[in-house]
Design a protein around this motif. Structure first.
Motif, PDB file in Angstrom:
ATOM      1  N   PHE B  17       1.579  10.829-115.643  1.00 51.90           N
ATOM      2  CA  PHE B  17       0.856  11.314-114.468  1.00 51.90           C
ATOM      3  C   PHE B  17       1.125  10.399-113.262  1.00 51.90           C
ATOM      4  CE2 PHE B  17      -3.030  11.073-111.856  1.00 51.90           C
ATOM      5  CZ  PHE B  17      -3.101  12.383-111.426  1.00 51.90           C
ATOM      6  N   LEU B  20       4.796  10.833-112.076  1.00 52.79           N
ATOM      7  CA  LEU B  20       5.054  12.088-111.351  1.00 52.79           C
ATOM      8  C   LEU B  20       4.376  12.095-109.979  1.00 52.79           C
ATOM      9  CD1 LEU B  20       4.691  14.694-114.253  1.00 52.79           C
ATOM     10  CD2 LEU B  20       6.798  13.897-113.177  1.00 52.79           C
ATOM     11  N   GLU B  21       3.140  11.597-109.935  1.00 50.06           N
ATOM     12  CA  GLU B  21       2.434  11.551-108.646  1.00 50.06           C
ATOM     13  C   GLU B  21       3.132  10.579-107.681  1.00 50.06           C
ATOM     14  OE1 GLU B  21       0.704  14.113-108.489  1.00 50.06           O
ATOM     15  OE2 GLU B  21      -1.402  13.616-108.622  1.00 50.06           O
ATOM     16  N   LEU B  23       6.289   9.793-107.706  1.00 51.36           N
ATOM     17  CA  LEU B  23       7.540  10.432-107.273  1.00 51.36           C
ATOM     18  C   LEU B  23       7.257  11.471-106.188  1.00 51.36           C
ATOM     19  CD1 LEU B  23      10.573  10.631-107.752  1.00 51.36           C
ATOM     20  CD2 LEU B  23      10.145  12.242-109.592  1.00 51.36           C
ATOM     21  N   SER B  24       6.197  12.234-106.384  1.00 52.36           N
ATOM     22  CA  SER B  24       5.822  13.229-105.368  1.00 52.36           C
ATOM     23  C   SER B  24       5.491  12.555-104.045  1.00 52.36           C
ATOM     24  CB  SER B  24       4.607  14.038-105.828  1.00 52.36           C
ATOM     25  OG  SER B  24       4.853  14.614-107.074  1.00 52.36           O
ATOM     26  N   LEU B  25       4.743  11.464-104.133  1.00 55.84           N
ATOM     27  CA  LEU B  25       4.359  10.765-102.898  1.00 55.84           C
ATOM     28  C   LEU B  25       5.580  10.173-102.193  1.00 55.84           C
ATOM     29  CD1 LEU B  25       1.024   8.969-103.873  1.00 55.84           C
ATOM     30  CD2 LEU B  25       1.339  10.850-102.278  1.00 55.84           C
ATOM     31  N   LEU B  27       8.531  11.468-102.258  1.00 53.52           N
ATOM     32  CA  LEU B  27       9.169  12.612-101.598  1.00 53.52           C
ATOM     33  C   LEU B  27       8.413  12.999-100.326  1.00 53.52           C
ATOM     34  CD1 LEU B  27       9.950  14.757-104.752  1.00 53.52           C
ATOM     35  CD2 LEU B  27      11.618  13.656-103.269  1.00 53.52           C
ATOM     36  N   VAL B  28       7.084  13.003-100.431  1.00 52.20           N
ATOM     37  CA  VAL B  28       6.272  13.327 -99.251  1.00 52.20           C
ATOM     38  C   VAL B  28       6.539  12.316 -98.138  1.00 52.20           C
ATOM     39  CG1 VAL B  28       3.910  13.458 -98.376  1.00 52.20           C
ATOM     40  CG2 VAL B  28       4.474  14.512-100.547  1.00 52.20           C
ATOM     41  N   SER B  31       9.738  12.961 -96.465  1.00 54.23           N
ATOM     42  CA  SER B  31       9.849  14.246 -95.778  1.00 54.23           C
ATOM     43  C   SER B  31       8.890  14.383 -94.597  1.00 54.23           C
ATOM     44  CB  SER B  31       9.594  15.376 -96.776  1.00 54.23           C
ATOM     45  OG  SER B  31       9.556  16.600 -96.136  1.00 54.23           O
TER      46      SER B  31
END
Lengths: 167, 271
Positions: B17, B20-21, B23-25, B27-28, B31
């Motif tokens: 968890f 993945l979170e 990695l998402s952050l 990317l955010v 971007s």
């Protein structure tokens, strides 16, 4: 519905979510998402690891194909997917009966299904809206957007849950 | 065993968890400009909080080393100041420079008493470092006492907080001087006596060493006036609160008067 039809329905829902993200603009107050339903439709036998990975891949795919902020849907999807088993056992299967392969509206009953879907949608939208607003919007706007989005998304997910049947 | 087998999947799920979170952050952050600003700002705050805490812990463990370094630096500054003052005096009076009047020797306090009528200290410097009986001991905040016994590596100091001990002190404003001694009641309070009645001393006035002795250099701040009262009708007794906190003494300086023998020989030659 047989498993292949369920899989096809799942893919169609994902494409619908993609279309909503790209073409349906309801203004700054409403964000419509089908991710809660997509997470519900993942097999119940899957471990939290699998569910989180699947949610991450779906969220990332949506981020790649839509014109949003990369990682935003992936973040919210993983946040909602992580407590899925806990929510299912707390809100739906609290008498610990044998878990079925797929959770459906008819099998769980409207109230339990609604609560489960509402919880997933609330978690997804809270993560999504908070990160999207990044603390720069007034609390009133964030709360209003969250409420409107929760109502719209839950209603749409409930409507789209009707064709799903256990096999 | 069941607990162990249940714990491992939970732990791996939590780790997955977080991964993945994160990695998402990332990317955010890459971007979205606004999200990057907010996330990096939050991360910097967390970093700063962590650095402050670790820095505090590291400072705590480095206090001793840091104190020793500061004491050494202070000693060097005292010696340079003494040399500069001697050179300035020589230049003013066109005299031949004979070097600084006082030499400073840094020392650590290894024993100290403050709650007796005759208090004393033991310092970690002795005859091997040039300490001799009769030398004065000061700190950065005032006079401490006089060396009265020396061994090769240690010396015994009679504290200023002792019956019969006194230091020649003067008022910073008027220059009026007199003996300052400890009445034996409270470690921080001294009595400066023999100040003429016509001298006005207000609370808060600074009291310094007078320099009218061969033991202590002049103008070392000692304390500030708290109150005054007329004594025996002809002079004032001033109550002085010392700057020095005797209970927390750790680093002091033993002072050698480089002209002491010459001055004492002069006294002895007088009829």
């Amino acid at each position: 519905m047989n498993p292949y039809r369920n899989l096809l329905y799942f893919v169609l829902l994902f494409l619908l979510q993609l279309a909503i993200s790209d073409y349906v603009h309801l203004g700054p107050w409403v964000t419509v998402t089908l991710f809660p339903l997509l997470i519900v439709l993942l097999p119940l036998s899957w471990s939290p690891h699998k569910v989180m990975l699947a949610a991450f891949v779906m969220g990332l795919a949506l981020d790649v194909f839509s014109n949003g902020v990369m990682g935003l849907n992936a973040f919210a999807a993983v946040t909602a997917a992580a407590p899925r088993r806990f929510l299912y056992r707390t809100l739906v299967n609290n008498d610990r009966q044998d878990e079925t392969v797929l959770m459906t509206l008819r099998q769980a009953g409207f109230i339990k299904y609604f609560k489960f879907l509402l919880a997933l949608a609330a978690i997804f939208l809270a993560a999504f809206i908070l990160l999207d607003c990044a603390g720069l919007r007034p609390f009133g706007f964030v709360l209003g957007r969250f409420t409107a989005s929760l109502l719209a998304s839950t209603a749409l997910c409930l409507a789209l849950s009707l064709p799903v049947q256990n096999h | 065993m069941n607990n162990r087998s249940g714990l491992l999947p939970t732990l791996t799920a939590i780790l997955l968890f977080i991964a993945l979170e994160s990695l998402s952050l990332v990317l955010v952050t890459e971007s979205g400009v606004v999200q990057r600003f907010r996330i990096m700002g939050t991360l910097r705050s967390v970093q700063a909080w962590g650095w402050t805490r670790t820095s505090n812990v590291s400072h705590f463990f480095n206090y001793r080393t840091e104190n020793e370094r500061l004491a050494a630096e202070n000693l060097q500054l005292h010696q340079e100041l003494a040399a500069a003052q001697a050179a300035a005096r020589a230049a003013d009076s066109l005299e031949v420079a004979v070097g600084p009047d006082f030499t400073w020797i840094g020392a650590g306090v290894i024993k100290n008493t403050v709650d007796r009528q005759h208090n004393h200290l033991i310092l970690d410097k002795g005859s091997c470092e040039g300490v001799e009986t009769g030398m004065g001991v000061v700190s950065s905040r005032g006079v401490v006492g006089i060396v009265d016994g020396v061994s090769p590596h240690y010396c015994h100091v009679v504290s200023l907080l002792g019956a019969g001990q006194s230091v020649s002190a003067k008022l910073g404003k008027s220059g009026a001087f007199g003996p300052m001694s400890w009445p034996g009641r409270e470690p921080g309070l001294m009595l400066l006596s023999e100040i003429p009645v016509h001298i006005q001393a207000a609370p808060g006035d600074t009291v310094l060493t007078s320099g009218y002795s061969t033991i202590y250099p002049p103008d070392i701040p000692l304390g500030s006036v708290v109150s005054s009262q007329v004594s025996k009708g002809s002079s004032q007794e001033l109550t002085v609160r010392l700057f020095e906190e005797f209970r927390s003494l750790h680093h002091v300086y033993v002072i050698r008067n480089n002209h002491q023998q010459e001055i004492e020989a002069l006294y002895e030659s007088l009829p």
